[in-house]
Design an enzyme around this catalytic site. Structure first.
Site, PDB file in Angstrom:
ATOM      1  N   CYS A  82     -12.321  12.517  45.446  1.00 55.36           N
ATOM      2  CA  CYS A  82     -13.652  12.504  46.074  1.00 55.36           C
ATOM      3  C   CYS A  82     -15.088  12.663  45.184  1.00 55.36           C
ATOM      4  CB  CYS A  82     -13.845  13.570  46.988  1.00 55.36           C
ATOM      5  SG  CYS A  82     -15.424  14.072  47.903  1.00 55.36           S
ATOM      6  N   CYS A  85     -18.377  16.297  44.797  1.00 50.32           N
ATOM      7  CA  CYS A  85     -18.535  17.552  44.126  1.00 50.32           C
ATOM      8  C   CYS A  85     -18.297  17.317  42.444  1.00 50.32           C
ATOM      9  CB  CYS A  85     -17.426  18.694  44.393  1.00 50.32           C
ATOM     10  SG  CYS A  85     -17.783  19.541  45.933  1.00 50.32           S
ATOM     11  N   GLU A 268     -46.297  12.341  56.639  1.00 50.45           N
ATOM     12  CA  GLU A 268     -44.919  12.030  56.540  1.00 50.45           C
ATOM     13  C   GLU A 268     -44.769  10.635  56.872  1.00 50.45           C
ATOM     14  OE1 GLU A 268     -41.245  11.602  56.392  1.00 50.45           O
ATOM     15  OE2 GLU A 268     -42.109  13.294  55.798  1.00 50.45           O
ATOM     16  N   ASP A 312     -43.209  17.512  48.534  1.00 43.69           N
ATOM     17  CA  ASP A 312     -41.657  17.484  48.445  1.00 43.69           C
ATOM     18  C   ASP A 312     -41.220  16.207  48.632  1.00 43.69           C
ATOM     19  OD1 ASP A 312     -39.188  18.171  48.751  1.00 43.69           O
ATOM     20  OD2 ASP A 312     -39.103  19.263  50.690  1.00 43.69           O
ATOM     21  N   CYS A 339     -35.809  17.830  44.280  1.00 47.45           N
ATOM     22  CA  CYS A 339     -34.588  17.761  44.225  1.00 47.45           C
ATOM     23  C   CYS A 339     -34.086  17.038  43.103  1.00 47.45           C
ATOM     24  CB  CYS A 339     -34.110  17.188  45.651  1.00 47.45           C
ATOM     25  SG  CYS A 339     -34.533  15.620  45.971  1.00 47.45           S
TER      26      CYS A 339
END
Length: 381
Positions: A82, A85, A268, A312, A339
């Site tokens: 996978c 991670c 937005e 953001d 992020c």
């Protein structure tokens, strides 16, 4: 030049790099090695080589392990498994240290800023935190996750980082081959499965109806809202902007601070989210929601000049056009929720060119076991 794909060789692993891998060198080329840790001696098997100065590889055998190495809690968090991670083979403390190194390096290299970085844990530990999951169905109808940089589906029976009520709710069923599943468990412990599940979330002492983006970690929204509130410096009657506002989380925080005599402009681009923001904030008449691209709304001169701007942006960052537009309206304080540390550093550099200084930074491990890290930065003129 002959491709190295499929070739294996021994390397000493160097520093961590942005993206969930470490840097090694072999025969004059850079090798980005996944499933390794700094200082280890490993056998690296090349998984991708498009020519040029670098290639990508997996550490398929560890000859000299780091003291930070542990057994991954997930059986598919291995080379060829996978791709979700990146750091299951490291202790949680080591994961946060690796992420701190990446954030500091990006700020130094791209923005010329040198400052200490600590990546703070969020409550709950490194497992069972992910409340929103996207899965892909393989040709046999089994849901799973994509391999790293691949469309190959790795079917799973469980996912140790996913919260109860997500993966466990769908893996026992057969689904349409090739389809995608979006699964969310909301604040009421209700599981939603669909392309745009409407969930009920709670943060900043309010309830939110959400069909699109919401933080995957159950504590993230509250933590970020608290930081924004503490850094905004707003007084009653002032004006503020919430750019890339989503369903209105930060706009609500700002509205509470400026009060009925102040104003908040929320912008937005995703219209369904803007509609939800207007509904979620309908009890706050000081908030005005604009549906449209941030560049377009700011370019049209919308809203009063702000004392504070909160932004953001998506992973690519805000970009020069948005930063220039913010600066042109005279604000002296910007709270930036990021992020992606590289995008943050690029935008910090642009703000620096306008006389702003990065004065505070907090980083949070909102995505344990992955390379992702969330930062909140305060820029002041």
């Amino acid at each position: 030049m002959t491709s190295w794909e499929g070739r294996s060789f021994e390397v000493t692993v160097g520093q961590v790099a942005h993206g969930g891998h470490c840097v090694a060198r072999h025969e004059g080329r850079v090798v980005f090695v996944r499933h390794a840790l700094p200082g280890e001696r490993v056998i690296a098997s090349v998984t991708e080589d498009r020519g040029g100065s670098f290639c990508r590889a997996d550490a398929v055998e560890v000859l000299s392990p780091s003291p930070d190495r542990v057994e991954p809690p997930c059986p598919v968090a291995v080379p060829g498994g996978c791709g979700g991670c990146d750091w299951q083979h490291a202790t949680w403390d080591a994961q946060r240290a690796l992420k701190a190194t990446v954030v500091a390096e990006q700020l130094s290299r791209l923005a010329g800023v040198t400052m200490p970085v600590e990546v703070e844990p969020l409550p709950g530990g490194p497992l069972r935190w992910r409340t929103r999951v996207r899965m892909t169905v393989d040709p046999a109808g089994r849901p799973g996750f994509l391999a790293h940089r691949s469309h190959r589906v790795i079917p799973v029976s469980d996912c140790p980082i996913s919260a109860p009520g997500t993966v466990d709710e769908v893996v026992s069923s057969t689904w349409a081959p090739g389809s995608s599943l979006t699964i969310a468990v909301d604040a009421t412990a209700h599981t939603h499965v669909g392309s745009s599940p409407v969930a009920v979330e709670r943060a900043a002492r309010r309830e939110w109806r959400v069909s699109g983006f919401w933080q995957a970690h159950p504590d993230a929204a509250d933590v970020y809202a608290e930081v924004v509130a503490s850094w905004s410096g707003l007084a009653p009657g002032e004006s503020a902007w919430d750019l890339y506002a989503g369903v209105g989380l930060f706009a609500a925080v700002l509205a509470e601070q400026v009060g009925p005599s102040g104003s908040v402009m929320a912008v937005e681009s995703y219209r369904p989210a803007a509609v939800e923001a207007a509904e979620n904030l309908s009890d706050l008449p000081q908030v005005r929601v604009f549906a449209g691209r941030v560049e377009a709304v700011l370019g049209a001169g919308a809203g009063p000049d702000p004392s504070v701007v909160v932004l953001d942006p998506p992973r690519r960052g805000a970009g020069k056009q948005v930063v220039d537009a913010i600066v042109a309206r005279g604000t002296s304080r910007v709270v930036y929720v990021a992020c992606d540390p590289a995008a943050l550093a690029r935008d910090v550099s642009t703000f620096h060119g306008h006389g702003f200084t990065l004065t505070r930074l907090r980083a949070f491990d909102a995505f344990p076991m992955t390379h992702h890290v969330e930062c909140v930065a305060l820029l002041e003129r």
